[in-house]
Design a protein around this motif. Structure first.
Motif, mmCIF file in Angstrom:
data_model
loop_
_atom_site.group_PDB
_atom_site.id
_atom_site.type_symbol
_atom_site.label_atom_id
_atom_site.label_comp_id
_atom_site.label_asym_id
_atom_site.label_seq_id
_atom_site.Cartn_x
_atom_site.Cartn_y
_atom_site.Cartn_z
ATOM 1 N N ALA A 187 -19.518 -8.939 8.607
ATOM 2 C CA ALA A 187 -19.619 -9.363 7.207
ATOM 3 C C ALA A 187 -18.885 -10.681 7.004
ATOM 4 N N PHE A 188 -18.965 -11.190 5.788
ATOM 5 C CA PHE A 188 -18.276 -12.429 5.413
ATOM 6 C C PHE A 188 -17.282 -12.098 4.312
ATOM 7 N N ALA A 189 -16.250 -12.903 4.200
ATOM 8 C CA ALA A 189 -15.274 -12.702 3.127
ATOM 9 C C ALA A 189 -15.992 -12.789 1.782
ATOM 10 N N GLY A 190 -15.916 -11.738 1.006
ATOM 11 C CA GLY A 190 -16.523 -11.721 -0.318
ATOM 12 C C GLY A 190 -17.972 -11.294 -0.333
ATOM 13 N N ALA A 191 -18.554 -11.067 0.835
ATOM 14 C CA ALA A 191 -19.963 -10.675 0.868
ATOM 15 C C ALA A 191 -20.182 -9.633 1.965
ATOM 16 N N THR A 192 -20.333 -8.400 1.541
ATOM 17 C CA THR A 192 -20.637 -7.358 2.517
ATOM 18 C C THR A 192 -22.013 -6.744 2.278
ATOM 19 N N ILE A 193 -22.555 -6.894 1.075
ATOM 20 C CA ILE A 193 -23.833 -6.257 0.744
ATOM 21 C C ILE A 193 -24.965 -6.831 1.596
ATOM 22 N N SER A 194 -25.047 -8.131 1.684
ATOM 23 C CA SER A 194 -26.140 -8.764 2.434
ATOM 24 C C SER A 194 -26.068 -8.441 3.924
ATOM 25 N N PRO A 195 -24.916 -8.635 4.587
ATOM 26 C CA PRO A 195 -24.854 -8.275 6.003
ATOM 27 C C PRO A 195 -25.112 -6.791 6.251
ATOM 28 N N ARG A 196 -24.612 -5.946 5.364
ATOM 29 C CA ARG A 196 -24.842 -4.508 5.534
ATOM 30 C C ARG A 196 -26.324 -4.182 5.342
ATOM 31 N N SER A 231 -25.990 -18.679 13.972
ATOM 32 C CA SER A 231 -24.904 -18.083 14.764
ATOM 33 C C SER A 231 -24.657 -16.636 14.341
ATOM 34 N N TRP A 232 -24.768 -16.348 13.045
ATOM 35 C CA TRP A 232 -24.598 -14.974 12.581
ATOM 36 C C TRP A 232 -25.758 -14.101 13.057
ATOM 37 N N GLN A 233 -26.963 -14.622 12.977
ATOM 38 C CA GLN A 233 -28.136 -13.863 13.415
ATOM 39 C C GLN A 233 -28.070 -13.581 14.922
ATOM 40 N N ASP A 234 -27.598 -14.546 15.678
ATOM 41 C CA ASP A 234 -27.546 -14.390 17.134
ATOM 42 C C ASP A 234 -26.454 -13.424 17.599
ATOM 43 N N HIS A 235 -25.467 -13.143 16.749
ATOM 44 C CA HIS A 235 -24.411 -12.230 17.196
ATOM 45 C C HIS A 235 -24.920 -10.786 17.315
ATOM 46 N N TRP A 236 -26.121 -10.502 16.824
ATOM 47 C CA TRP A 236 -26.697 -9.166 16.946
ATOM 48 C C TRP A 236 -27.360 -8.946 18.307
ATOM 49 N N ILE A 237 -27.602 -10.017 19.046
ATOM 50 C CA ILE A 237 -28.277 -9.903 20.347
ATOM 51 C C ILE A 237 -27.461 -8.996 21.276
ATOM 52 N N GLY A 238 -28.149 -8.075 21.919
ATOM 53 C CA GLY A 238 -27.509 -7.150 22.856
ATOM 54 C C GLY A 238 -27.059 -5.841 22.232
ATOM 55 N N LYS A 239 -27.038 -5.750 20.901
ATOM 56 C CA LYS A 239 -26.624 -4.509 20.238
ATOM 57 C C LYS A 239 -27.789 -3.510 20.307
ATOM 58 N N ASP A 240 -27.465 -2.226 20.174
ATOM 59 C CA ASP A 240 -28.497 -1.194 20.167
ATOM 60 C C ASP A 240 -28.238 -0.226 19.015
ATOM 61 N N ALA A 241 -28.986 0.878 18.973
ATOM 62 C CA ALA A 241 -28.919 1.823 17.856
ATOM 63 C C ALA A 241 -27.564 2.505 17.730
#
Length: 177
Positions: free
Chosen positions: A149-158, A129-139
């Motif tokens: 990001a997730f609570a307590g974790a921003t390094i990995s999503p960033r 579900s997290w991976q799919d939320h990027w669909i449709g985004k562009d540069a």
């Protein structure tokens, strides 16, 4: 007593040599199986991130900024987009993912294929579900800490975001859209 040490040393040497030989044989056997399994999972991920493509032609890949963009063709032989494999440094090491990009430069899909992020925190990037939320985004998309990001974790999503933007900018700069 001296002969005993030599005898035990030789026995230990023979055991170590046999063990090393067996390990070498097992390694040679398993590395081809592991490589084949990795290729299968990468091909499956390519089909997931660019579902409109019926086939991918590796020989026609274009390299831009160190990334290989492999074209995906539909049943009519038209290019529907490209897939690329991106490695981006995360908290626990490189995060490797396959990114599908439509011809207009929008994300068609994203699949994490390898990561060693902290379980329960950064490893949440593995959730579909997290991976799919990027669909449709562009540069032009900007990272939003509250939704990306997730609570307590921003390094990995960033790290994933950084890799996505690198790939999308290379795609745009390469004139493939």
């Amino acid at each position: 007593m001296k002969n005993r040490f030599v005898h035990f040393g030789l026995v230990l040497l023979v055991i170590a040599a046999i063990s090393a030989g067996v390990l070498g044989l097992v390694n040679n056997f398993t590395k081809t199986v592991i490589a084949a399994n990795n290729e299968k999972s990468q091909n499956a991920a390519k089909r997931e991130v660019l579902a409109d493509a019926a086939k991918f032609v590796e020989e026609e890949a274009k390299e831009i900024d160190g990334l290989q963009f492999v074209p995906g063709y539909n049943d009519q032989g038209e290019i529907v987009g490209y897939v690329t494999t991106v490695a981006s440094p995360g908290y626990g090491g490189d995060i490797t993912f396959i990114l599908g990009i439509k011809r207009d430069g929008q994300i068609a899909g994203l699949r994490i294929v390898n990561q060693s992020e902290t379980p329960g925190l950064g490893a949440k990037i593995g959730d579909l579900s997290w991976q799919d939320h990027w669909i449709g985004k562009d540069a032009s998309y900007e990272f939003n800490k509250s939704t990306d990001a997730f609570a307590g974790a921003t390094i990995s999503p960033r790290a994933v975001y950084t890799g996505i933007i690198k790939a999308l900018n290379a795609f745009k700069d390469g004139g493939m859209n």
